[in-house]
Design a protein around this motif. Structure first.
Motif, short mmCIF file in Angstrom:
data_model
loop_
_atom_site.label_atom_id
_atom_site.label_comp_id
_atom_site.label_asym_id
_atom_site.label_seq_id
_atom_site.Cartn_x
_atom_site.Cartn_y
_atom_site.Cartn_z
N UNK A 1 40.93 -23.88 40.59
CA UNK A 1 39.61 -24.23 41.08
C UNK A 1 38.50 -23.36 40.53
N UNK A 2 38.76 -22.70 39.42
CA UNK A 2 37.76 -21.82 38.80
C UNK A 2 36.69 -22.66 38.13
N UNK A 3 35.45 -22.44 38.51
CA UNK A 3 34.33 -23.17 37.92
C UNK A 3 34.04 -22.66 36.50
N UNK A 4 33.74 -23.58 35.59
CA UNK A 4 33.46 -23.23 34.20
C UNK A 4 32.00 -23.46 33.87
N UNK A 5 31.41 -22.52 33.19
CA UNK A 5 30.04 -22.69 32.73
C UNK A 5 29.98 -23.58 31.50
N UNK A 6 28.85 -24.23 31.30
CA UNK A 6 28.70 -25.14 30.16
C UNK A 6 28.90 -24.41 28.84
N UNK A 7 28.49 -23.16 28.78
CA UNK A 7 28.55 -22.42 27.52
C UNK A 7 29.82 -21.59 27.38
N UNK A 8 30.73 -21.71 28.34
CA UNK A 8 32.00 -20.98 28.24
C UNK A 8 32.80 -21.49 27.04
N UNK A 9 33.28 -20.58 26.23
CA UNK A 9 34.10 -20.95 25.08
C UNK A 9 35.52 -21.24 25.57
N UNK A 10 36.11 -22.32 25.08
CA UNK A 10 37.45 -22.71 25.50
C UNK A 10 38.47 -21.81 24.81
N UNK A 11 39.36 -21.20 25.60
CA UNK A 11 40.37 -20.27 25.10
C UNK A 11 41.74 -20.73 25.58
N UNK A 12 42.70 -20.79 24.69
CA UNK A 12 44.05 -21.23 25.06
C UNK A 12 44.64 -20.32 26.12
N UNK A 13 45.24 -20.92 27.15
CA UNK A 13 45.89 -20.16 28.21
C UNK A 13 44.94 -19.61 29.24
N UNK A 14 43.65 -19.82 29.06
CA UNK A 14 42.66 -19.29 30.01
C UNK A 14 41.92 -20.42 30.72
N UNK A 15 41.27 -21.27 29.94
CA UNK A 15 40.47 -22.35 30.53
C UNK A 15 40.60 -23.65 29.76
N UNK A 16 41.76 -23.87 29.14
CA UNK A 16 41.90 -25.06 28.29
C UNK A 16 42.54 -26.25 29.00
N UNK A 17 42.76 -26.13 30.32
CA UNK A 17 43.04 -27.29 31.16
C UNK A 17 41.75 -27.56 31.93
N UNK A 18 41.11 -28.68 31.66
CA UNK A 18 39.75 -28.89 32.17
C UNK A 18 39.63 -30.22 32.91
N UNK A 19 39.03 -30.14 34.10
CA UNK A 19 38.64 -31.33 34.86
C UNK A 19 37.12 -31.38 34.91
N UNK A 20 36.57 -32.49 34.45
CA UNK A 20 35.12 -32.66 34.48
C UNK A 20 34.70 -33.48 35.70
N UNK A 21 33.54 -33.12 36.25
CA UNK A 21 32.94 -33.87 37.35
C UNK A 21 31.67 -34.57 36.86
#
Length: 420
Positions: free
Chosen positions: A395-415
């Motif tokens: 449930x960690x919120x991602x910022x628009x400018x966050x760079x996608x990094x493998x193993x960190x935030x590369x599973x993404x659900x968009x609202x």
């Protein structure tokens, strides 16, 4: 959404390029449709293995990729492979299929150069003894460099004059000249950044040597190259491999020697891989690409004749036990890794990762891609207009400018929100 990059496979006649292509494009993982609109006659599909999050999230039994396959958390993602024509010395002067060869390179993002490590074929692919495979590595780089440097050199004086008159940024001036080689502006910027700090400004490049040095660093960025040293089980391969590793184990120069890093040299046996796959497909052995051995005694396997058994044992002794694998899958891994692409898993739910099938999609994206940039690529205007946010596992919120990094935030659900 398809991964957009292209791996180009190059090599002189009889180096084993055809066997290599067969080895990496006839994987048993060919399931489902491919994520590419069209596949040209000289294109194929190879597979890049990645660790699928289905294993860590406990949903491996429900993981059903739309493209490629996933077994026990090892996911095979399809990537484009281009069979480049006509690699012979003199390609930059139009010899052989030189014009076709160079035109094909415009569509490539990374090269796999299949080299005969045994030294039993000369520069034209004819049978010989004692040929130095380093020569093949040298002249591939030389042909591509001559192609680009020659085109720039013929009009360089005019380029410099216009640059000084317009006061354009160096990257903009050079990008105009290099765009025809399939070059993005960011590649030109990276090449300029690799030049020494005391290197003259573009308007003061007065010697051919300065232009050559730029072309060298540009080629390192534009065409990163993996060298697949093939035929590693042949008698003379050992000494040639040692000489090649010694030559390219250098770290100090701004420009890579012949465009090659020792980290991107892979030892391969394409014919060995082809035979292992054939035996597996016909149920004589159990074998998985990339493995360091095969099985002969599992239930359901057919009995082997003595000739096939001897050949399998030779592959086991001279390739698998000696080097750890046939190397063909590793060559694909090194090629994708040279570009730094990141696997991204877009999901509709972080609770179950998809119902009934989990992790249906995996997309390889450029390094530095942000959460919002990926949203635009994923659903174009629809998601962009209604974009309301994104989150990842936990449930960690991602910022628009966050760079996608493998193993960190590369599973993404968009609202999204409704957009009139």
């Amino acid at each position: 959404m398809a991964s957009s990059f292209v791996i180009a496979c190059v090599g002189k006649p009889s180096a084993g390029k055809s066997s290599f292509l067969n080895a990496v494009t006839e994987a048993s993982a060919k399931v489902g449709n491919f994520p590419f609109t069209t596949i040209e006659p000289n294109e194929g599909i190879a597979y890049y293995p990645v660790a699928c999050p289905c294993a860590t999230q406990g949903v491996s039994e429900r993981c059903q990729p739309r493209h490629g396959s996933c077994v026990g958390g090892k996911r095979l993602v399809p990537v484009r492979l281009l069979d480049v024509a006509g690699l012979v010395p003199g390609a930059s002067e139009g010899r052989g299929l030189g014009n076709q060869f160079l035109d094909d390179l415009r569509h490539a993002d990374v090269l796999i150069h299949v080299v005969d490590a045994s030294g039993t074929t000369d520069e034209g692919g004819k049978e010989t003894r004692g040929y130095d495979p380093i020569d093949d590595i040298r002249w591939l780089r030389g042909e591509v460099e001559a192609w680009i440097w020659g085109n720039l050199d013929r009009k360089w004086a005019g380029i410099v004059r216009r640059h000084v008159a317009t006061k354009a940024a160096p990257a903009d001036t050079l990008h105009v000249q290099l765009a025809g080689y399939g070059t993005a502006r960011e590649i030109v910027v990276r090449a300029l950044d690799r030049l020494p700090r005391d290197f003259p400004e573009l308007g003061r490049w007065e010697s051919k040597e300065e232009l050559r040095r730029f072309v060298g660093v540009f080629l390192d960025e534009r065409f990163p190259t993996v060298v697949a040293l093939n035929k590693i089980d042949m008698p003379d391969s050992d000494k040639n491999i040692s000489a090649i590793m010694k030559r390219y184990n250098q770290k100090s120069s701004t420009t890579l020697l012949d465009g090659v890093s020792v980290d991107n040299i892979v030892l391969t046996s394409a014919l060995g891989e082809c035979f292992l796959r054939k035996m597996h497909k016909q149920s004589f052995i159990h074998y998985e690409t990339g493995s360091d051995d095969f099985s002969l005694d599992l239930p359901g396997l057919k009995p082997l004749d003595e000739k096939s058994r001897r050949r399998l044992e030779t592959i086991r002794d001279l390739v698998l036990f000696r080097y750890g694998s046939t190397g063909v899958q590793e060559a694909i891994v090194r090629a994708v890794d040279a570009l730094g692409y990141v696997p991204v898993y877009p999901v509709k739910s972080l609770a179950n990762f998809g119902t009934p099938a989990a992790f249906r999609d995996c997309v390889l994206v450029k390094p530095g891609t942000t959460v919002r940039e990926f949203a635009r690529k994923l659903h174009n205007q629809a998601l962009d207009r209604g974009y309301a946010g994104a989150e990842t596992i936990g449930g960690i919120q991602l910022g628009e400018s966050d760079v996608i990094v493998a193993g960190k935030n590369n599973v993404i659900k968009y609202s999204t929100t409704s957009h009139e």
